[in-house]
Design a protein around this motif. Structure first.
Motif, PDB file in Angstrom:
ATOM      1  N   GLU A 214       0.822  -1.208   0.000  1.00  0.00           N
ATOM      2  CA  GLU A 214       0.000   0.000   0.000  1.00  0.00           C
ATOM      3  C   GLU A 214       0.864   1.270   0.000  1.00  0.00           C
ATOM      4  OE1 GLU A 214      -2.762  -0.292   3.218  1.00  0.00           O
ATOM      5  OE2 GLU A 214      -3.657  -2.146   2.453  1.00  0.00           O
ATOM      6  N   THR A 215       0.477   2.239  -0.822  1.00  0.00           N
ATOM      7  CA  THR A 215       1.223   3.493  -0.926  1.00  0.00           C
ATOM      8  C   THR A 215       0.575   4.624  -0.122  1.00  0.00           C
ATOM      9  OG1 THR A 215       0.007   4.193  -2.897  1.00  0.00           O
ATOM     10  CG2 THR A 215       2.009   2.864  -3.236  1.00  0.00           C
ATOM     11  N   HIS A 216      -0.740   4.727  -0.193  1.00  0.00           N
ATOM     12  CA  HIS A 216      -1.500   5.765   0.517  1.00  0.00           C
ATOM     13  C   HIS A 216      -1.258   7.168  -0.038  1.00  0.00           C
ATOM     14  CE1 HIS A 216      -2.769   3.155   3.986  1.00  0.00           C
ATOM     15  NE2 HIS A 216      -1.702   2.495   3.586  1.00  0.00           N
ATOM     16  N   TYR A 217      -0.714   7.306  -1.242  1.00  0.00           N
ATOM     17  CA  TYR A 217      -0.311   8.624  -1.718  1.00  0.00           C
ATOM     18  C   TYR A 217      -1.480   9.565  -2.002  1.00  0.00           C
ATOM     19  CZ  TYR A 217       4.303   6.489  -2.197  1.00  0.00           C
ATOM     20  OH  TYR A 217       5.497   5.844  -1.966  1.00  0.00           O
ATOM     21  N   TYR A 218      -2.666   9.021  -2.194  1.00  0.00           N
ATOM     22  CA  TYR A 218      -3.843   9.871  -2.409  1.00  0.00           C
ATOM     23  C   TYR A 218      -4.766   9.877  -1.192  1.00  0.00           C
ATOM     24  CZ  TYR A 218      -2.878  10.993  -7.260  1.00  0.00           C
ATOM     25  OH  TYR A 218      -2.325  11.507  -8.413  1.00  0.00           O
ATOM     26  N   ARG A 219      -4.279   9.380  -0.096  1.00  0.00           N
ATOM     27  CA  ARG A 219      -5.108   9.296   1.103  1.00  0.00           C
ATOM     28  C   ARG A 219      -5.233  10.635   1.818  1.00  0.00           C
ATOM     29  NH1 ARG A 219      -3.568   5.489   6.342  1.00  0.00           N
ATOM     30  NH2 ARG A 219      -5.146   6.293   7.781  1.00  0.00           N
ATOM     31  N   TRP A 220      -4.142  11.399   1.878  1.00  0.00           N
ATOM     32  CA  TRP A 220      -4.103  12.586   2.729  1.00  0.00           C
ATOM     33  C   TRP A 220      -4.493  13.844   1.984  1.00  0.00           C
ATOM     34  CZ3 TRP A 220       0.154   9.045   3.079  1.00  0.00           C
ATOM     35  CH2 TRP A 220       0.065   8.215   4.211  1.00  0.00           C
ATOM     36  N   GLY A 221      -5.130  14.756   2.703  1.00  0.00           N
ATOM     37  CA  GLY A 221      -5.650  15.971   2.085  1.00  0.00           C
ATOM     38  C   GLY A 221      -4.645  17.087   1.943  1.00  0.00           C
ATOM     39  N   GLN A 222      -3.463  16.960   2.549  1.00  0.00           N
ATOM     40  CA  GLN A 222      -2.477  18.020   2.408  1.00  0.00           C
ATOM     41  C   GLN A 222      -1.985  18.091   0.967  1.00  0.00           C
ATOM     42  OE1 GLN A 222      -2.308  15.449   4.469  1.00  0.00           O
ATOM     43  NE2 GLN A 222      -1.676  16.015   6.542  1.00  0.00           N
TER      44      GLN A 222
ATOM     45  N   ARG B 104       4.822  15.764   2.876  1.00  0.00           N
ATOM     46  CA  ARG B 104       6.135  15.122   2.852  1.00  0.00           C
ATOM     47  C   ARG B 104       6.359  14.294   4.116  1.00  0.00           C
ATOM     48  NH1 ARG B 104      11.104  16.719   0.228  1.00  0.00           N
ATOM     49  NH2 ARG B 104       9.942  18.519  -0.528  1.00  0.00           N
ATOM     50  N   THR B 105       5.952  14.837   5.257  1.00  0.00           N
ATOM     51  CA  THR B 105       6.109  14.107   6.518  1.00  0.00           C
ATOM     52  C   THR B 105       5.305  12.820   6.516  1.00  0.00           C
ATOM     53  OG1 THR B 105       6.543  16.138   7.774  1.00  0.00           O
ATOM     54  CG2 THR B 105       5.766  14.230   9.029  1.00  0.00           C
ATOM     55  N   GLU B 106       4.074  12.874   6.009  1.00  0.00           N
ATOM     56  CA  GLU B 106       3.220  11.683   5.979  1.00  0.00           C
ATOM     57  C   GLU B 106       3.866  10.553   5.182  1.00  0.00           C
ATOM     58  OE1 GLU B 106       0.715  11.102   7.696  1.00  0.00           O
ATOM     59  OE2 GLU B 106      -0.461  12.895   8.073  1.00  0.00           O
ATOM     60  N   VAL B 107       4.363  10.870   3.982  1.00  0.00           N
ATOM     61  CA  VAL B 107       4.837   9.800   3.103  1.00  0.00           C
ATOM     62  C   VAL B 107       6.259   9.357   3.408  1.00  0.00           C
ATOM     63  CG1 VAL B 107       3.274  10.460   1.253  1.00  0.00           C
ATOM     64  CG2 VAL B 107       5.603  11.396   1.277  1.00  0.00           C
ATOM     65  N   THR B 108       7.043  10.196   4.075  1.00  0.00           N
ATOM     66  CA  THR B 108       8.437   9.826   4.328  1.00  0.00           C
ATOM     67  C   THR B 108       8.678   9.257   5.718  1.00  0.00           C
ATOM     68  OG1 THR B 108       9.003  12.084   5.037  1.00  0.00           O
ATOM     69  CG2 THR B 108       9.313  11.545   2.694  1.00  0.00           C
ATOM     70  N   LYS B 109       7.905   9.665   6.711  1.00  0.00           N
ATOM     71  CA  LYS B 109       8.219   9.324   8.093  1.00  0.00           C
ATOM     72  C   LYS B 109       7.462   8.129   8.650  1.00  0.00           C
ATOM     73  CE  LYS B 109      11.028  12.828   8.443  1.00  0.00           C
ATOM     74  NZ  LYS B 109      12.500  12.599   8.458  1.00  0.00           N
ATOM     75  N   ARG B 110       6.334   7.785   8.065  1.00  0.00           N
ATOM     76  CA  ARG B 110       5.542   6.685   8.613  1.00  0.00           C
ATOM     77  C   ARG B 110       6.307   5.365   8.494  1.00  0.00           C
ATOM     78  NH1 ARG B 110      -0.327   6.918   9.313  1.00  0.00           N
ATOM     79  NH2 ARG B 110      -0.934   9.115   9.352  1.00  0.00           N
ATOM     80  N   ARG B 111       6.401   4.658   9.629  1.00  0.00           N
ATOM     81  CA  ARG B 111       7.179   3.422   9.648  1.00  0.00           C
ATOM     82  C   ARG B 111       6.604   2.365   8.726  1.00  0.00           C
ATOM     83  NH1 ARG B 111       7.813   1.960  15.892  1.00  0.00           N
ATOM     84  NH2 ARG B 111       5.664   2.729  15.853  1.00  0.00           N
ATOM     85  N   VAL B 112       5.272   2.282   8.656  1.00  0.00           N
ATOM     86  CA  VAL B 112       4.667   1.263   7.808  1.00  0.00           C
ATOM     87  C   VAL B 112       4.997   1.500   6.338  1.00  0.00           C
ATOM     88  CG1 VAL B 112       2.448   2.475   7.555  1.00  0.00           C
ATOM     89  CG2 VAL B 112       2.551  -0.013   7.300  1.00  0.00           C
ATOM     90  N   LEU B 113       5.069   2.769   5.914  1.00  0.00           N
ATOM     91  CA  LEU B 113       5.401   3.056   4.521  1.00  0.00           C
ATOM     92  C   LEU B 113       6.884   2.814   4.240  1.00  0.00           C
ATOM     93  CD1 LEU B 113       3.202   6.163   3.662  1.00  0.00           C
ATOM     94  CD2 LEU B 113       2.687   3.730   3.480  1.00  0.00           C
TER      95      LEU B 113
END
Length: 256
Positions: A35-43, A51-60
């Motif tokens: 799972e990428t989740h790249y279209y999940r967040w509204g920012q 950038r923080t959401e996609v780079t820092k989450r441990r699961v990603l």
């Protein structure tokens, strides 16, 4: 006709999206990352928050290791991509290279991307969308057990389902000709036939799947041993409208 456009599997979590992904990527032509989740967040893309959401989450980070995408390559993509689609496309190119199938057709399975469906439809005007829906009672039961992903309450779990189906059905008129919907119960009851129908919609060879369909079992109604009558009443209140639309009976006749 064979298509090279990407497609996206969407829906509520715990609705069978992972099973569907695994079946489809048993075709040597189809490739799907974790799972990428790249279209999940509204920012907005390019913001520090995104950038923080996609780079820092441990699961990603774990998913990138599973996808064989080097962190240095990923950091370069994040730093130089110009838009969310550019970011997604370049990540998928790196993923296909890591999979040794650069000519393959990629697809994405991130159920929470349902929250970005309108932007996905805009950014990928030729893409197809596959929506899988499951009885909300079993979705909530699975979330409350929480072996893979959980929810803090029945209310939260029920809204996972209600929000996902509400978004898809609101967007359906705009993507009608390029969307395909199936029910988890129908798929697991006859996965081979249902997979062939889906592959035909996707423009793929219906005989290219190598998945062992004997491993798939029909719905087992886990909710019967997990949910109380009070839980079911809450779910009925939140999900009742769309449950009726999909033919799910939330009166649970026969529950002990």
């Amino acid at each position: 006709m064979t298509s090279d456009s990407p497609f996206f599997i969407l829906g509520c979590v715990r609705s069978g999206t992972t099973l569907l992904r695994d079946v489809l990527r048993s075709s040597e032509r189809l490739e799907c990352p974790e799972e990428t989740h790249y279209y999940r967040w509204g920012q907005p893309f390019g913001s520090n928050a995104y950038r923080t959401e996609v780079t820092k989450r441990r699961v990603l980070k774990r998913h990138r290791r599973m996808d064989k995408v080097d962190e240095a390559v990923f950091d370069e993509i994040v730093a130089t991509a110009s838009s969310r689609r550019d970011f997604q496309d370049r990540y998928m190119a790196a993923f296909l290279a890591g999979a040794g199938n650069e000519e393959g057709r990629w697809f994405d399975k991130s159920p929470q991307n349902i929250y970005g469906l309108s932007l996905l439809a805009h950014d990928y005007p030729a893409a197809q969308f596959v929506h899988i829906v499951r009885n909300p009672l079993n979705v909530v039961a699975s979330l409350m057990v929480g072996k893979v992903i959980g929810a803090p309450s029945v209310v939260a779990a029920a809204n996972y389902w209600q929000e996902a189906v509400g978004i898809f059905n609101t967007m359906r008129p705009a993507i009608k000709t390029r969307s395909y919907e199936l029910k988890y119960e129908t798929f697991t009851s006859d996965p081979k036939i249902e997979s062939k129908r889906l592959m035909k919609f996707l423009g793929e060879n219906t005989r290219s799947l190598t998945y062992s369909f004997s491993k798939i079992h029909a719905e087992q109604d886990q909710y019967l041993s997990v949910l109380s009558d009070e839980d079911i009443a809450v779910i009925r209140d939140i999900c009742g409208k769309w449950a009726e639309h999909y033919g799910y009976d939330l009166t649970v006749k026969g529950k002990p």
